[in-house]
Design an enzyme around this catalytic site. Structure first.
Site, PDB file in Angstrom:
ATOM      1  N   GLU B 280       4.206  -4.460   5.802  1.00  0.00           N
ATOM      2  CA  GLU B 280       3.331  -4.528   4.635  1.00  0.00           C
ATOM      3  C   GLU B 280       2.067  -5.320   4.926  1.00  0.00           C
ATOM      4  O   GLU B 280       0.973  -4.967   4.499  1.00  0.00           O
ATOM      5  CB  GLU B 280       4.097  -5.147   3.455  1.00  0.00           C
ATOM      6  CG  GLU B 280       3.491  -4.793   2.109  1.00  0.00           C
ATOM      7  CD  GLU B 280       4.500  -4.906   0.977  1.00  0.00           C
ATOM      8  OE1 GLU B 280       5.693  -4.569   1.198  1.00  0.00           O
ATOM      9  OE2 GLU B 280       4.114  -5.324  -0.119  1.00  0.00           O
ATOM     10  N   GLU B 283      -0.132  -3.132   6.825  1.00  0.00           N
ATOM     11  CA  GLU B 283      -0.717  -2.134   5.914  1.00  0.00           C
ATOM     12  C   GLU B 283      -1.879  -2.741   5.132  1.00  0.00           C
ATOM     13  O   GLU B 283      -2.943  -2.128   4.981  1.00  0.00           O
ATOM     14  CB  GLU B 283       0.393  -1.668   4.950  1.00  0.00           C
ATOM     15  CG  GLU B 283       0.008  -0.488   4.073  1.00  0.00           C
ATOM     16  CD  GLU B 283       1.085  -0.200   3.027  1.00  0.00           C
ATOM     17  OE1 GLU B 283       2.066  -0.978   2.918  1.00  0.00           O
ATOM     18  OE2 GLU B 283       0.948   0.800   2.297  1.00  0.00           O
ATOM     19  N   CYS B 300       8.893  -3.454  -3.377  1.00  0.00           N
ATOM     20  CA  CYS B 300      10.335  -3.674  -3.211  1.00  0.00           C
ATOM     21  C   CYS B 300      11.102  -3.687  -4.525  1.00  0.00           C
ATOM     22  O   CYS B 300      12.329  -3.660  -4.528  1.00  0.00           O
ATOM     23  CB  CYS B 300      10.608  -4.942  -2.418  1.00  0.00           C
ATOM     24  SG  CYS B 300       9.513  -6.283  -2.817  1.00  0.00           S
ATOM     25  N   SER B 320       2.109  -0.185  -1.954  1.00  0.00           N
ATOM     26  CA  SER B 320       2.478  -0.159  -0.543  1.00  0.00           C
ATOM     27  C   SER B 320       3.454   0.978  -0.292  1.00  0.00           C
ATOM     28  O   SER B 320       4.347   1.228  -1.099  1.00  0.00           O
ATOM     29  CB  SER B 320       3.143  -1.489  -0.166  1.00  0.00           C
ATOM     30  OG  SER B 320       3.843  -1.357   1.046  1.00  0.00           O
ATOM     31  N   LYS B 359      18.463  -1.183  -8.216  1.00  0.00           N
ATOM     32  CA  LYS B 359      18.709  -0.771  -6.843  1.00  0.00           C
ATOM     33  C   LYS B 359      19.676   0.413  -6.787  1.00  0.00           C
ATOM     34  O   LYS B 359      19.656   1.197  -5.841  1.00  0.00           O
ATOM     35  CB  LYS B 359      19.293  -1.937  -6.022  1.00  0.00           C
ATOM     36  CG  LYS B 359      18.298  -3.045  -5.693  1.00  0.00           C
ATOM     37  CD  LYS B 359      17.278  -2.601  -4.675  1.00  0.00           C
ATOM     38  CE  LYS B 359      16.179  -3.629  -4.484  1.00  0.00           C
ATOM     39  NZ  LYS B 359      15.066  -3.105  -3.681  1.00  0.00           N
ATOM     40  N   GLU B 362      17.464   3.192  -7.111  1.00  0.00           N
ATOM     41  CA  GLU B 362      16.649   3.352  -5.899  1.00  0.00           C
ATOM     42  C   GLU B 362      17.442   4.049  -4.800  1.00  0.00           C
ATOM     43  O   GLU B 362      16.941   4.945  -4.128  1.00  0.00           O
ATOM     44  CB  GLU B 362      16.172   1.982  -5.423  1.00  0.00           C
ATOM     45  CG  GLU B 362      15.250   2.052  -4.222  1.00  0.00           C
ATOM     46  CD  GLU B 362      14.840   0.667  -3.727  1.00  0.00           C
ATOM     47  OE1 GLU B 362      15.735  -0.144  -3.410  1.00  0.00           O
ATOM     48  OE2 GLU B 362      13.633   0.417  -3.649  1.00  0.00           O
ATOM     49  N   GLU B 367      14.132  10.714  -1.832  1.00  0.00           N
ATOM     50  CA  GLU B 367      13.390  10.409  -0.598  1.00  0.00           C
ATOM     51  C   GLU B 367      14.230   9.615   0.392  1.00  0.00           C
ATOM     52  O   GLU B 367      13.907   9.555   1.575  1.00  0.00           O
ATOM     53  CB  GLU B 367      12.134   9.579  -0.901  1.00  0.00           C
ATOM     54  CG  GLU B 367      11.166  10.209  -1.879  1.00  0.00           C
ATOM     55  CD  GLU B 367      11.470   9.858  -3.316  1.00  0.00           C
ATOM     56  OE1 GLU B 367      11.787   8.687  -3.619  1.00  0.00           O
ATOM     57  OE2 GLU B 367      11.423  10.761  -4.151  1.00  0.00           O
ATOM     58  N   CYS B 501      14.049 -11.783  -8.153  1.00  0.00           N
ATOM     59  CA  CYS B 501      15.370 -11.163  -8.008  1.00  0.00           C
ATOM     60  C   CYS B 501      16.521 -12.111  -8.323  1.00  0.00           C
ATOM     61  O   CYS B 501      17.616 -11.665  -8.677  1.00  0.00           O
ATOM     62  CB  CYS B 501      15.542 -10.615  -6.593  1.00  0.00           C
ATOM     63  SG  CYS B 501      14.164  -9.537  -6.132  1.00  0.00           S
TER      64      CYS B 501
END
Lengths: 168, 678, 633
Positions: B280, B283, B300, B320, B359, B362, B367, B501
């Site tokens: 990241e 990036e 994230c 990102s 999560k 996710e 993907e 988190c």
């Protein structure tokens, strides 16, 4: 402003009315109640997609529009019949037998269990608590016409009259 | 203590010191009044009536809504008040299905503990017979309206702190229910899965969805090799479930417990957190140097991603493209481990233990699978792992400390601090500027508790203006400011949960902000005790690049460690039909009136189209529908004719396409939704 | 018709009165909802047409230009209150009131005017004495009242702004805006002792003053026309019959507190009231009475009309405000009170319709005048909707301090039995205050009624609904009826009201269905107590009142239901014992054959019996029996 001739599909006309309603209230989200009232005037109930559209246009969550629509008794989320028959069950009318009228109508309209609208979409039966016409108890309102001092007989006769008129 | 600034509680004088309600003042008298709907971070509701106290001269008042006044005489234990509390609890117990032993909230439920505390030993009222259906649409949450006590905490949290408002009160009186719009399921509307509704729910009306059975099945299957990755935030909290919140060896015990449960390898998500920083930060630097899209948003937090996909598709290009540490781990594990352990990919089961309900969503994204085999097979929350440990009878605080497996157990402090809000940002700063030390003003700001903070970090390659937000309402505000050109931040960290988190909805249930503060401290302590603190010092990551990945952001890194996003519908449903549906089959025309298209003038386009069709006397040739969301939100207005999607549609484009359709030169296409590539 | 700017009140009044003088007569037809439902408009039309056919100039509009003399002015008024006797038609200056007028009577009425001899059969006849009454003056129903707020309702045309001005309207508002300070206005209302007529009875002057002293800035006046009490229609009548009085009251309030914007919140179930208020606002705006720089005072006031959407709880202040703000009508805890933080968080006065309509009268006649009516702690008059088992149902107005006896027997004309006959001994109770109120019994008949007096008796004035009940009424059913209503209308926010009233209803059902046990009544009482003190808003706090009140005065009835499973008034269907009177039964066996469950046994030509345990009370036997021998079903 789009002016639509009468040949245009009803649904298109209704939808452009919603656009017009939203504009006339300035897209003000505090006017949600009168907006929904006006939308219901147009569609005779509040279709789900139209409520979502109103939410989008006012930039409020759809859950909030649904919450408001289900809170107030006037908002109908199911289509209503052409004639909305309201039986007053306020104290005075109740004391003078409004329940008997309601029972008689459920029977004579042959309303299916749990449903308030006849299958031919002609009549919707509702009970309201007090129309303020207590001097005329028991009172029955059909669309906007008030009928006072009713009883099961006279109410049945009124329904039959309307049916006959519609059949023509 | 002056008389002027004090009041009496049950005869004892207590000083008033700026408290906003009696509840807080009464706490100073060491009394914890029972509450249900009161939540210190949300607006006051005053509905549960449990915190009623008697105030001389005023009668009964709710302590949560009453401001303290000097000279008040407050009584908290009169016979009237006690009867009121008990009756309220009794009424709630009779309001739905409150069968404790079979409920997932048993042991951490406020209704249960209040009933016990107040001595409610019988329920003399009748409970309803009708059972309302459960909402199982969300991968991470289960909603049970039969247990709901209508405290409204979830409604207010989702609306005020997350700024989304998925849930609201519906209907009225005893028919009231908390539900998403139109009674749909959570994932049929724009719920992002953050699960904070479950975290604030005092009862079992919204619970984390348990997937322990799938894990047991994998562990029992001799053909499967089961590996597990543990997120940093888990170690800061799981001890709470075993009365060992302050244990400093929690991570070692977690490893121990996992091995005893049968996991074949135990790894640490902090490893891929370090990897994320390499990717990241690179990036970011590339974008900054080459004039790429800024600001860069972190990626994230899956709840943040889903919210952006629903509501802010136009900034998807700014986010990102790095996968989250969980997903980077899954992707690497499934790429590398089969070879190393001599297995087929299908026989490797990757489990993750996360503080987070989103999560679960996710891990299920399309993907993140290769040929249908997901990179992460099952996500367990901290709560679920604690259950498994309890189920096995393991005495957690007494387990010997064990070590993680390698190579994916190597991490630096920078990876661990991902668990805190501001942690990712601090890790980036360490990568770019080195370890500045805790007293540095920039680090102080990064570590502040405020739900929005902005700072400028000086690095050898220049200054970076950064922003950290937690709570999605703050994120929305910042995005709107950025879109309006009112902000010059270049890097934004977004976390949906309070404090990051560590405050995730999958963590052990708590209603105390002190607990969150403690977890934050624990994470920092772990960071301090590690040998290395900057991601660039993670030698395993370095070797990984040398041996496999090549360079950060390179082709191989992109294949395994990056992803793309796509805009999403906000609500499931049909469109609004604007034509007569009877008669001959007609050419289908859909105009999107979802939010983004709406904002770009879809309404006017629709009006023009309707007028045009009418004027040209073509009303009976077309079936016109206004739909919600063709998921091309950043290129709206969107119109679909015969399956052909027109983006950034103008009236002229639509008119000409309609003409082709009528003229028979526009073939019919199957309607497809397309992805927007980052 | 040329218009003088109505803000020149004297000129408007002069023009109107002069134009009116040219009419020999004024004929008023009651056009309240009740009379309209009974065909008042048809009478109106018939009168106009038939008069024209006879060559009588009966105008329906004042023409200011036309200076000729005319026979009569025909107008429609708001509700005249004598609802059972409608459609009502009055003729001035003859002082005649005709009842039950039909289009077919119109010809005779016209002839009666021409001849000077009233049509006797259309005049009111006192049922007990047979006395024929010519007009308002000698009809006991009217003579015994003191119609103050309702005075104009029933005479003036509610859609005619000029008439309102001609009768003194808006003069008080002008005085407030141009000759008094805001503090003085509050003071006058405070001295008059006006108390809120919506049920709370809070001193209006104090409410205004509390709002006045809030920091200057945006403030609002809201008129609460969400009269949802079943059996109450006082506010409806005022809004339909004299909407300008309400607007004028709001204007004066706005001046007193420093507001420039107001709302009238009317139930959508009152379409006529909505229409009349909207028209009044429109006319007032056109005349410059609403808007900017009213009466040249530099002050502005604008009024919006909003329709309720069917939620009784929106009659509660904070719920009403939530509704105006586009949210669910769920009340908020108080404090803060609307005076400090109301609509959109700004200081707001919310007043009831009747309260506001009283304000112009107080300013016009003075606080001392108002104090001279009623009692010391409750000055003024109160409108009541008198309904139920009483001879004269309708809308009445009496001074506070009047006794229940006067209202029920003098004004109301006495209690009626099921067969309609008037019978003094038939009096059982009066329910006052609707679903929030309690009942009054024989022992209360001679106690003076006012806010505090009623509270002391365990009842409350409420909004003014008065339902008279005869001996054939089951008081448990009455309590259950009101509880059903409240349960249906509860907003659902707080636990005691939402769950408590639901469970109270379950218990009341048990009692009326014969399932009650010894534990039921104590549990009901405990619940009632807790709902009363624990609820968040007035709806919940007063919901148990009917139960508590009937338990207090008619406990023996409850106990009969619980212990003996008998309903003394024979109203509760489940508690009746079905039986066949052997004296009447001819043994025709028809009932036994019709019974679907075989509960009837008997030999041919011998009296039959019903097995109560098997009987499902379907009523098939009753329908079949030609000798009326079956009872208790």
């Amino acid at each position: 402003m789009l002016t639509v001739e009468t040949e245009a599909p009803e649904t298109a006309r209704q939808f452009t009315s919603v656009l017009r309603i939203l504009e006339s209230f300035d897209h003000d989200r505090s006017k949600l109640v009168p907006i929904l009232q006006a939308v219901q005037e147009e569609y005779r109930y509040l279709p789900e997609e139209v409520m979502t559209f109103v939410a989008t246009a006012l930039d409020i969550p759809p859950a909030r529009v649904y919450g408001v629509a289900t809170f107030y008794s006037h908002f109908a989320l199911e289509p209503k019949g052409k004639y909305v028959v309201r039986i007053c069950d306020g104290t005075a009318c109740h004391v003078k037998g409004s329940q008997d009228i309601a029972d008689a109508l459920v029977e004579s309209l042959k309303l299916p269990r749990g449903k308030r609208t006849t299958p031919d979409m002609l009549f919707t039966l509702e009970t309201v608590s007090c129309l303020g016409a207590c001097g005329l108890a028991p009172a029955v309102v059909v669309n906007d016409e008030v009928h006072g001092q009713m009883d099961p007989e006279r109410t049945r006769a009124l329904i039959d009259r309307i049916r006959a008129e519609e059949a023509q | 203590m002056t008389r002027e600034k004090s009041l009496t509680i049950d005869g004892f004088r207590v000083e008033i010191d700026g408290e906003r309600n009696l509840l807080d003042v009464i706490r100073k008298a060491h009394i914890e009044l029972p509450t249900f709907c009161y939540h210190s971070e949300l607006s006051v509701y005053g509905a549960c009536r449990l915190c009623m106290v008697e105030v001389e001269g005023r009668g009964l008042v709710t302590a949560c809504t009453t401001a303290p006044e000097p000279g008040m005489t407050v009584k908290t234990q009169t016979a009237t008040v006690r009867e009121l509390r008990k009756t309220n609890i009794e009424l709630l117990l009779a309001s739905g299905n409150h069968d404790c032993p079979t409920c997932g909230k048993s042991g951490s439920c406020k209704l249960q503990s209040l009933a016990e505390r107040l001595g409610v030993t019988e329920v003399r009222f009748k409970a309803p017979v009708e059972e309302k259906p459960l909402d199982l649409t969300s991968p991470g949450l289960v909603r049970d309206p039969n247990k709901c006590v209508l405290c409204g905490d979830c409604v207010r949290f989702c609306s005020e702190i997350q700024g989304i408002g998925v849930l609201d009160f519906t209907h009225r009186g005893s028919r009231s229910q908390v539900s998403p719009a139109f009674g749909k399921g959570l994932f049929d509307v724009d719920c992002v899965g953050c699960g904070q509704c479950a975290a604030v729910c005092p009862v079992g009306a919204i619970l984390v969805k348990s997937e322990v059975e799938r894990v047991y099945a994998a562990l029992q299957d001799p053909a499967k090799t089961v590996v597990v990755q543990v997120a940093p935030a888990v170690r800061a909290a799981i001890g709470e479930s075993f009365g060992a919140a302050d244990d400093t060896f929690t991570m070692g015990r977690i490893v121990s417990a996992l091995r005893r449960l049968g996991f074949d390898r135990v790894y640490d998500t902090s490893f891929t957190a370090d990897l994320t920083i390499w990717e990241e930060a690179t990036e970011f630097v590339t974008r900054k140097r080459n004039g790429g899209k800024l600001p860069l948003f972190t990626s994230c937090c899956p709840a943040w991603i889903k919210m952006a996909e629903h509501d802010f598709p136009e900034i998807l290009g700014n986010i990102s493209t790095c996968r989250s540490p969980q997903q980077m781990f899954g992707s690497l594990a499934k790429e590398i481990l089969p070879g190393e352990l001599g297995l087929r990919r299908e026989d490797l089961v990757v489990v993750s233990v996360m503080p987070c309900t989103a999560k679960k969503f996710e891990a299920g994204r399309d993907e993140f699978a290769v040929d249908g085999n997901p990179d992460v097979d099952v996500v367990l929350t901290t709560q679920e792992l604690a259950r498994m440990i309890q189920d096995a009878g393991l005495q957690f605080p007494e387990l010997p400390v064990d070590r993680l497996d390698q190579p994916f157990g190597t991490k630096t402090g920078a990876g661990v601090i991902f668990a805190n809000s501001g942690g990712v940002t601090e890790a980036v700063i360490r990568y770019a500027a080195g370890d500045l030390g805790q007293d540095h003003p920039v680090i102080e700001e990064v570590r502040s508790e405020k739900n929005r903070r902005e700072l400028t970090a000086a690095t050898p390659s220049g200054e970076i203006k950064m922003a950290v937000v937690h709570g999605l309402a703050r994120a929305r505000e910042l995005v709107r400011e950025i879109e309006a050109g009112e902000s010059s931040v270049e890097f934004v960290e977004v976390m949906a949960c309070p404090g990051g988190c560590i405050g995730g909805a999958g963590q052990p249930v708590t209603h105390s902000s002190k607990v969150r503060q403690r977890r934050t401290r624990v994470i920092r302590d772990v960071d301090t005790t590690l040998d290395v603190h900057c991601s660039q010092q993670n030698h395993v990551v370095k070797e990984l690049y040398q041996d496999r990945l090549g360079s950060p952001n390179g082709a191989e890194a992109h294949r395994l460690l990056h992803t793309h996003y796509h805009s999403r519908k906000r609500i499931a449903g049909d469109g609004i039909t604007l034509s007569d549906v009877t008669g001959e089959p007609k050419i289908p025309v859909s105009v999107c009136i979802g939010t983004a298209c709406h904002l770009r003038g879809a309404q006017d386009l629709l009006k023009d189209v309707l007028r045009h069709v009418e004027q040209q006397d073509l009303s009976d040739r077309f079936e016109i529908k206004a739909t919600f969301c063709m998921e091309s939100c950043d290129r709206g207005p969107t119109v679909r004719v015969n399956g052909h999607v027109l983006r950034k549609a103008t009236f002229e484009m639509v008119r000409d396409t309609l003409a082709s359709a009528v003229g028979g030169t526009l073939p019919v296409l199957e309607a497809r939704d397309e992805c927007v590539h980052a | 018709m040329t218009a003088r700017l109505e803000t020149n009140l004297e000129a408007t009044r002069r023009d109107y009165l002069e134009a009116e003088k040219r009419f020999a007569r004024r004929v008023v037809i009651c056009a309240g909802t009740g009379c309209m439902a009974n065909g008042a408009l048809k009478v109106f039309k018939a009168l106009h047409e038939q008069a024209r056919e006879r060559g009588i100039r009966l105008e329906i509009e004042l023409d200011y230009e036309d200076e000729r003399d005319k026979a009569g002015l025909l107008t429609r008024s708001g509700c005249q209150g004598f609802c059972q006797m409608g459609p009502l038609l009055s003729i001035e200056p003859d002082g005649i009131l005709y009842c039950g007028v039909k289009p077919g009577d119109v010809l005779e009425i016209i002839e009666g005017v021409e001849s000077g001899r009233p049509v006797e059969r259309l005049l009111y006849r006192v049922p007990a004495t047979g006395q024929v009454c010519r007009g308002h003056g000698d009809i006991p129903f009217y003579a015994q009242q003191q119609r103050t707020v309702l005075k104009a309702c029933g005479s003036l045309d509610p859609e005619n702004l000029r008439e309102y001005i001609a009768r003194g309207g808006y003069f008080a508002a002008r005085k407030a805006l141009t000759e008094m300070t805001d503090e003085q206005v509050c003071q006058e209302i405070l001295e008059a002792g006006l108390r809120g007529r919506g049920g709370g009875g809070f001193p209006t002057g104090r409410k205004w003053e509390l709002t006045r002293v809030q920091p200057k800035g945006k403030k609002y006046v809201v008129c609460n026309g969400d009269e949802g009490d079943p059996g109450a229609f006082m506010d409806r009548s005022v809004m339909e019959g004299n909407p300008h009085a309400v607007l004028e009251g709001m204007m004066i309030c706005a001046r007193a507190i420093g507001a420039d914007e107001g709302y009238v919140y009317v139930r959508a179930e009152y379409p006529l009231a909505v229409a009349r208020v909207r028209k009044a606002v429109k006319d007032a705006e056109a005349a410059g009475l609403l808007g900017d720089d009213i009466f040249g005072s530099g002050q502005s006031f604008r009024v919006h009309v909003m329709e309720g959407a069917g939620a009784f709880v929106c009659g509660e202040e904070t719920a009403l405000l939530a509704s105006i703000e586009g949210r669910r009508g769920m009340p908020m805890p108080k404090p803060p009170f609307p005076a400090q933080s109301g609509l959109n968080g700004k200081p707001t006065v919310i007043n009831n319709v009747e309260t506001l309509a009283s304000v112009p009268l107080i300013l016009a006649n003075g606080a001392a005048w108002y104090r001279g009516i009623g009692t010391e702690k409750s000055p003024g008059t109160k409108t009541f909707a008198l309904t139920g088992h009483v001879a004269n149902t309708g809308l009445i107005e009496v001074p506070f301090g009047a006794t229940l006896r006067k209202i029920v027997f003098d004004v109301g004309g006495g209690v009626t039995r099921k067969d309609g006959a008037i019978d003094e001994t038939a009096f059982k109770a009066v329910q006052i205050g609707g679903p929030s109120g309690g009942c009054l019994t024989r022992e209360h008949l001679d106690l003076p009624m006012d806010f505090d007096g009623l509270l002391a008796m365990g009842a409350m004035v409420g909004s003014g609904g008065l339902v008279v009940m005869n001996q054939e009424t089951c008081m448990v059913q009455v309590a259950k009826f009101f509880m059903q209503f409240t349960q249906n209308e509860s907003c659902g926010k707080c636990v005691p009201c939402r769950e408590g009233t639901k469970q109270m209803l379950v218990l009341l059902d048990d009692i009326t269905e014969g399932r009650a046990t010894e534990a039921t009544l104590p549990l009901l009482e405990q619940l009632a107590r807790n709902v009363k003190i624990g609820s968040l808003c007035g709806l919940g706090k007063t919901a148990p009142n009917p139960v508590l009140s009937t338990l207090k005065h008619f406990r023996d009835e409850y106990e009969a239901h619980v212990r003996r499973k008998v309903c003394p008034s024979r109203a509760c269907k489940s508690l009746r014992t079905p039986e066949i009177d052997p004296a009447l039964c001819k043994g025709c066996t028809l009932c036994g054959r019709r019974c679907p469950v075989g509960a009837i046994h008997g030999e041919r030509k011998a009296p039959h019996t019903i097995d109560a345990a098997t009987c499902i009370r379907c009523g098939a036997c009753v329908a079949a029996c030609k000798f009326n021998a079956i009872s208790g079903i």
